[in-house]
Scaffold this motif. Structure first.
Motif, short mmCIF file in Angstrom:
data_model
loop_
_atom_site.label_atom_id
_atom_site.label_comp_id
_atom_site.label_asym_id
_atom_site.label_seq_id
_atom_site.Cartn_x
_atom_site.Cartn_y
_atom_site.Cartn_z
N SER A 242 -3.17 -8.22 8.70
CA SER A 242 -3.37 -7.80 7.34
C SER A 242 -3.46 -6.41 7.31
O SER A 242 -3.72 -5.46 6.47
CB SER A 242 -4.50 -8.37 6.50
OG SER A 242 -5.66 -8.03 7.19
N SER B 221 -1.68 -7.36 -3.17
CA SER B 221 -1.48 -6.61 -2.21
C SER B 221 0.06 -5.98 -2.30
O SER B 221 0.38 -4.92 -1.50
CB SER B 221 -1.51 -7.28 -1.06
OG SER B 221 -0.86 -8.40 -0.82
N CYS C 227 2.03 -10.32 -4.82
CA CYS C 227 1.89 -10.32 -3.26
C CYS C 227 2.90 -9.53 -2.54
O CYS C 227 2.70 -9.10 -1.31
CB CYS C 227 1.72 -11.91 -2.62
SG CYS C 227 0.33 -12.59 -3.71
N THR D 36 -1.00 -15.64 4.72
CA THR D 36 -2.19 -14.75 5.08
C THR D 36 -1.90 -13.35 4.16
O THR D 36 -1.76 -12.26 4.64
CB THR D 36 -2.10 -14.20 6.32
OG1 THR D 36 -0.88 -13.92 6.80
CG2 THR D 36 -2.39 -15.69 7.27
N CYS D 37 -1.80 -13.33 2.69
CA CYS D 37 -1.79 -12.17 2.19
C CYS D 37 -2.65 -12.41 0.74
O CYS D 37 -2.69 -13.38 0.40
CB CYS D 37 -0.32 -12.03 1.75
SG CYS D 37 -0.10 -10.50 0.72
N ALA D 38 -3.22 -11.26 0.40
CA ALA D 38 -4.34 -10.92 -0.55
C ALA D 38 -3.36 -10.81 -1.89
O ALA D 38 -2.57 -10.11 -1.86
CB ALA D 38 -5.25 -9.94 -0.37
N GLU D 39 -4.12 -11.41 -2.96
CA GLU D 39 -3.72 -11.28 -4.37
C GLU D 39 -3.51 -9.90 -4.74
O GLU D 39 -4.60 -8.90 -4.26
CB GLU D 39 -4.50 -11.98 -5.10
CG GLU D 39 -4.00 -11.78 -6.76
CD GLU D 39 -4.76 -12.83 -7.58
OE1 GLU D 39 -4.63 -12.88 -8.71
OE2 GLU D 39 -5.65 -13.41 -6.95
#
Length: 564
Positions: free
Chosen positions: A4, A458, A125, A453-456
């Motif tokens: 990330s 991003s 995302c 594997t990604c944040a809201e």
């Protein structure tokens, strides 16, 4: 290392790099969100995450040119928002989406844009951009379009020839909008259906007692799409504006696009995954919920050859782009039209499955090669919307939006395993070759081997520049060499007819005073055309004395006494 981190170093090793024009064996090195090197035996710093792509394809991430992730439509809110929708997109190999902002009639375009941005920025995302709908026309809209282009990073506007009394523009309004799009260098997207006849067809179907999902196909036959497509292209040609037809759904409309391109007109065509894969026989399914799930506009076509034909048009560059047109509704929402098909919300899902299904039906089906696949799912969209080559191509300096694609792996589509919203998947049970193993967005691994594997939030809004060369370069040059000019001639110095200010004579030519008809009667000769005989009233010879009787001396034929 953490995938990330924005400074992640990634080396994709041993794969075949696929662009829209060439395939080559090469490694790809990514750092700071940008592709730094492409080639063999690269010199790279240590500490890079190595992704083994042996036997795999390394392709640009997909660009989905039409999604609906926020705004309510026909009194229903889509089952996906910007978080769940873009998450599903990344899982399917799409790394950028373009959403449609659709203002209500008389609503400010700027207000509608800001409303969408306020929601999307905190949820997306992946990178995203926005189209803005032009649902009404006037001086305010003209000014707001300029503001969106100059200050807000919008370079495309969406117009409707359908949805009468809701979003539809009249031909004269569409002409003015297209002229303005040309002046500000925007991409003019047009949904082409004859809105007047669609409305009449819906009334006729309901009057006949047809209220189910089949009514959507009956009331919107493909001839109404073909007619409107031809009319839209004609209007755009008169406005000297490139035109981008969306949701091309039929063979006849595809032929209209092909003919226009052969005539040299600047026309681009976008179809959807549903239209290129499914047919309209689904509307006649005995299960109402099943049939309603496929309701979209234009409708899927009854001719079972249509999907194969449209896929062929994608393969030969008649159609340029395939979008998901993702607008998922659940069965309860569709059921708002259980007694009236005109109230079934229009929309189908597809953001997650677009890449795999087009690979299966297009590449595996023999309609296109892997380079053309990259073109219709990514590169052409990037060129049209002025993203290229930062998006849609794997070269040094481009954004690190990359997909490691396994062309031989298979998966079976199911609503039970999908990430996108909705309680039905139109492609349930379809077995697809070609799946994304790794998705890299902005230089970060966001999806790998089924793990997200990604944040809201991003993702980032991606401002778009105007006057894309892919559309306007040819048009600008054409205007230079085909500019209209008047004929240079000496001024007219002869007589000019006076205009009769009174009532025009029925036999006169405009601007000329009729001359009186001269008398042709001569003395001693009666003009039989001017007979004085009348069947009633006084006669002209009433003043001549009349005798009671007259002796005939020589009757016609001579006397008869000599014979006897």
């Amino acid at each position: 290392m953490s995938s990330s981190g924005s400074t992640a170093r990634i080396l994709i090793k041993g794969g075949k790099v696929v662009n829209d024009d060439v395939t080559q064996e090469a490694d790809v090195y990514i750092e700071n969100g940008v592709i730094q090197q492409v080639g063999k035996e690269l010199m790279i710093p240590g500490g890079a995450k190595v992704i083994d792509a042996s036997g795999k394809l390394v392709m640009p991430g997909g660009v989905d040119t039409c999604v609906h992730l926020h705004q309510s439509f026909m009194n229903a809110t889509p089952a996906d928002d910007f978080y769940s929708g873009t998450k599903a997109a990344l899982a399917g190999g799409t790394t950028m989406v373009i959403d449609l902002v659709l203002p209500e009639r008389n609503e400010s375009l700027l207000d509608a844009y800001e409303s969408t941005r306020s929601v999307a920025d905190s949820k997306a995302c992946c990178d995203y951009a926005l189209h803005v709908g032009v649902t009404w026309w006037g001086p305010k809209v003209r000014a707001q379009m300029e503001s969106l282009v100059r200050e807000k990073g919008v370079n495309s506007f969406h117009m409707f020839m359908a949805y009468k009394d809701l979003y539809m523009l009249r031909d004269s309004e569409l002409y003015q909008v297209l002229q303005h799009c040309k002046d500000i260098g925007a991409v003019a997207r047009v949904h082409a259906e004859n809105g007047e006849l669609v409305a009449e067809g819906a009334k006729e179907a309901l009057d006949l007692g047809i209220s189910g999902p089949e009514g959507i196909e009956i009331s919107r036959p493909e001839e109404l799409e073909a007619e409107a497509a031809h009319r839209a292209i004609t209007i755009a040609n008169r406005a000297h504006c490139p035109i981008y037809l969306v949701n091309v759904s039929s063979m006849s409309a595809g032929d209209v696009v092909a003919t226009a391109k052969m005539q040299g007109k600047v026309v681009l065509g976008e179809t959807t995954m549903a239209h290129a894969v499914m047919n309209g026989l689904q509307y006649y399914h005995q299960d109402w919920a099943h049939a309603a799930a496929y309701v979209t506009v234009p409708p899927l076509r009854l001719d079972p050859n249509t999907p194969n034909y449209l896929m062929g048009l994608l393969g030969n560059d008649t159609l340029n782009v395939v979008a998901s047109d993702h607008r998922p509704f659940n069965t309860k929402q569709k059921a708002m039209g259980k007694d009236d098909f005109t109230k079934i919300p229009h929309g189908v899902p597809g953001i997650q499955d677009r890449m795999s299904i087009i690979w299966e039906r297009g590449v595996v089906g023999g309609k296109m090669d892997e380079n053309r696949f990259v073109a219709v799912t990514s590169s052409n969209a990037a060129k049209i919307y002025n993203l290229y080559p930062r998006k849609g191509r794997i070269i040094p300096g481009a954004d690190a939006d990359v997909v490691v694609w396994d062309p031989d792996a298979t998966r079976t589509i199911s609503v039970d395993t999908q990430l996108q919203g909705g309680d039905i998947n139109l492609y349930e049970g379809l077995r697809c070759h070609g799946i994304p193993l790794v998705t890299i967005s902005r230089g970060r691994v966001v999806y790998e081997n089924g793990i997200f594997t990604c944040a809201e939030g991003s993702g980032k809004f991606y401002p778009l520049r105007t006057f894309p060369d892919y559309l306007y370069k040819k048009m600008v040059q054409r205007d230079k060499c085909q500019a209209l000019k008047g004929v240079e001639r000496a001024p007219y110095e002869g007589d000019v007819a006076t205009v009769n200010s009174g009532k025009k004579d029925g036999n006169s030519v405009d601007g000329e005073t009729p001359t009186p008809r001269p008398s042709t009667r001569h003395g001693g000769v009666r003009d039989l055309h001017e007979s004085s005989f009348s069947l009633s009233g006084a006669q002209i010879d009433d003043n001549v004395p009349k005798r009671a009787s007259a002796r005939i001396l020589a009757p016609p034929g001579g006397r008869s006494s000599g014979i006897w």
